[in-house]
Design an enzyme around this catalytic site. Structure first.
Site, short mmCIF file in Angstrom:
data_model
loop_
_atom_site.label_atom_id
_atom_site.label_comp_id
_atom_site.label_asym_id
_atom_site.label_seq_id
_atom_site.Cartn_x
_atom_site.Cartn_y
_atom_site.Cartn_z
N LYS A 110 0.84 -1.20 0.00
CA LYS A 110 0.00 0.00 0.00
C LYS A 110 0.88 1.25 0.00
O LYS A 110 1.93 1.26 0.64
CB LYS A 110 -0.90 -0.04 1.24
N SER A 140 -9.71 1.63 3.01
CA SER A 140 -8.88 2.42 2.12
C SER A 140 -7.84 1.60 1.35
O SER A 140 -7.26 2.13 0.40
CB SER A 140 -8.18 3.51 2.94
N SER A 182 -9.88 -0.69 7.11
CA SER A 182 -9.31 -0.47 5.78
C SER A 182 -8.64 -1.68 5.13
O SER A 182 -8.32 -1.65 3.95
CB SER A 182 -8.30 0.68 5.83
#
Lengths: 434, 89
Positions: free
Chosen positions: A39, A114, A138
């Site tokens: 990420k 997210s 997330s």
């Protein structure tokens, strides 16, 4: 260490990646040659790291996050950096400054957020494993929406050194993959003590998943099947829990009364932490450069207005308000008591049962653009935030479909019993595979 | 209930930069969100947070760190090994 290269040139139809490392190197170890996506809020030496924000466009970290060093030591190839909601603030990955990620199961829908880029990269088969981060769901939300497995570890189990966090007291880095065994393999690599994270515990993870759950006691909180949860999603999850009973588990109804205000407490705490945490993005040491000829406040405002997206600015202002003189007692102090109450409720339940189970998300993945109002977006985090407030481990494992879209079963456990939630998810996965 | 003036004040405290068009939108959204936060008024508890926490200290010893040139690579402006910031006086 012998160094090899992979050729990684995927067709990125879902905009899962912000940066692709076409010729990633790898060494030997337990993950030798496996492409792992990271990420974009996790620092990677020499690879642009933006947190999907314009304010960090062009920022190239001079060091690796601890988890990235561990990945490299295990032989993994860092395949690229994945898209996300800016700084992790969102539930859909639509808040990326560089455009949304699409859900590989239905490209007219969001992948969740997210960590939506990491989930989409795994779901589309572009990589075998990915790292995400989970502040209020997330990792688990995009895992549920894209039909993959994602684990939010116990707070303190994985080092946050090099993670560009927005709410430090809630956030953990965790593994995402198509199956539980791969999530467990990645967890083996990233868990453990690191002196550079003062919240780090010396608690390595060495587990190989075990599908025997005979005698397991599962708490079923009524709040996870009540108002706001799509009855079709609830039905699929109840079927999955019935399957766990067939495997030898027993269920016990329970209640988390503090769920009434858990979401409000979560948003007060995370925005408050964001308001101070993101003050470091001033355009001086890194990122979007400030005009040094201007006065401090003028330059600072200019950089932050141009560099931060709307949701980030909204959360910084909400947090500033919640901490401001005259309102601190009404919001921040109350939220801390509420957090303690969530922790007490969960601890009480987990003294009587081994794990708590329910849906990961109250609905299936939204259509792109469906959640345009910030409050309605926040409300969809209701089932995931309790684990972050309490610091306990929680996993999402695919458990069926509603309208051809995946549904996630969430298993939460006692602190430092990540192994057990992995085992339960594994037991379910193996049972439905047969 | 917060007003546009309150939001402007908060934006100033947060150094976030805001224009008049945004002010109305943010004010409306803040009121909806703060209405929701009012549920916290019902929170019962003694306010004593009993977490099992302790400070983590270390010896103040020099340890390996980043090279100066690496640190300066991402800075907007620098001079003689120092990072330049906007003026504060």
């Amino acid at each position: 260490m012998a160094e090899h290269r992979i050729v990684f040139e995927p067709e990125d139809r879902y905009h899962a990646f912000l940066t692709v490392c076409k010729n990633a190197t790898y060494g030997s170890g337990t993950l030798a040659g496996i492409a792992v996506a990271v990420k974009d809020n996790i620092s990677t030496k020499g690879i642009e790291t933006t947190c999907a924000s314009k304010i960090l466009k062009g920022y190239i970290p001079p060091y690796d996050a601890h988890v990235v060093s561990l990945l490299k030591q295990s032989g993994a190839a860092i395949a690229g950096k994945t898209n996300m909601d800016e700084f992790g603030m969102g539930t859909t990955t639509e808040n990326s400054a560089f455009g949304p990620t699409l859900n590989p199961c239905d490209p007219t829908r969001v992948p969740g957020g997210s960590s939506g880029g990491s989930a989409a990269a795994v779901a589309a088969g572009m990589v075998q494993m990915a790292l995400g981060t989970d502040t209020g769901g997330s990792i688990r939300c995009p895992a549920a929406f894209c039909g993959i497995v994602g684990l939010k570890p116990t707070y303190g189990r994985v080092s946050r050194y090099g993670l560009i966090a927005y709410a430090n007291s809630l956030e953990q880095i965790g593994p995402m993959a198509k199956n539980v065994a791969d999530v467990s393999r990645l967890m083996q690599v990233i868990a453990g003590y690191d002196c550079r994270d003062t919240t780090s515990y010396d608690h390595p993870y060495t587990q190989t998943p075990d599908a025997d759950i005979t005698g397991l006691k599962i708490g079923i909180p009524q709040e996870y099947f009540g108002a706001g949860v799509d009855p079709k999603v609830a039905a699929v999850v109840k079927n999955a829990i019935a399957r766990l009973e067939e495997l030898g588990a027993t269920t016990v109804p329970c209640s988390i009364p503090s769920m009434e205000y858990a979401l409000a407490a979560y948003y007060v705490i995370c925005t408050s932490e964001a308001s101070s945490n993101l003050a470091r993005f001033d355009g001086v040491r890194y990122g979007h450069a400030a005009d040094t000829k201007k006065s401090w406040h003028d330059a600072f405002r200019e950089v932050r207005r141009a560099g931060f997206g709307t949701e980030v600015r909204r959360r910084i202002m909400l947090g500033t308000f919640a901490l401001s003189s005259g309102y601190y007692g009404k919001y921040y102090a109350k939220a801390q008591i509420a957090r303690e109450n969530v922790k007490k409720d969960v601890t009480r339940i987990l003294s009587e049962v081994d794990v708590i189970a329910g849906p990961t998300m109250p609905t299936i993945a939204f259509k792109l653009g469906e959640k345009s109002d910030p409050l309605s977006m926040y409300l969809s985090d209701i089932l995931t935030v309790p684990a972050n407030l309490a610091g306990i481990p929680a996993i999402s494992v695919p458990c069926g479909m509603v309208n051809q879209m995946p549904v996630g079963l969430q298993i939460m456990g006692r602190s430092f019993e990540d192994e057990r939630v992995v085992d339960v998810a594994y037991a379910y996965e193996q049972a439905v595979k047969q | 209930m917060v007003t546009e003036k309150d939001v402007e004040h908060i934006a100033g405290l947060a150094d976030i930069g805001i224009n008049t068009e945004e002010l109305g939108t943010f004010t409306g959204q803040f009121n909806a969100i703060l209405d929701y936060f009012d549920v916290l008024d019902r929170v019962q508890g003694d306010g004593v947070i009993t977490r099992d926490l302790s400070n983590v200290m270390r010896e103040d010893e020099v340890s390996p760190s980043l090279l100066l040139e690496d640190v300066l690579k991402n800075a907007g402006a620098h001079e003689d090994g120092f990072i330049k910031a906007p003026r504060v006086m």
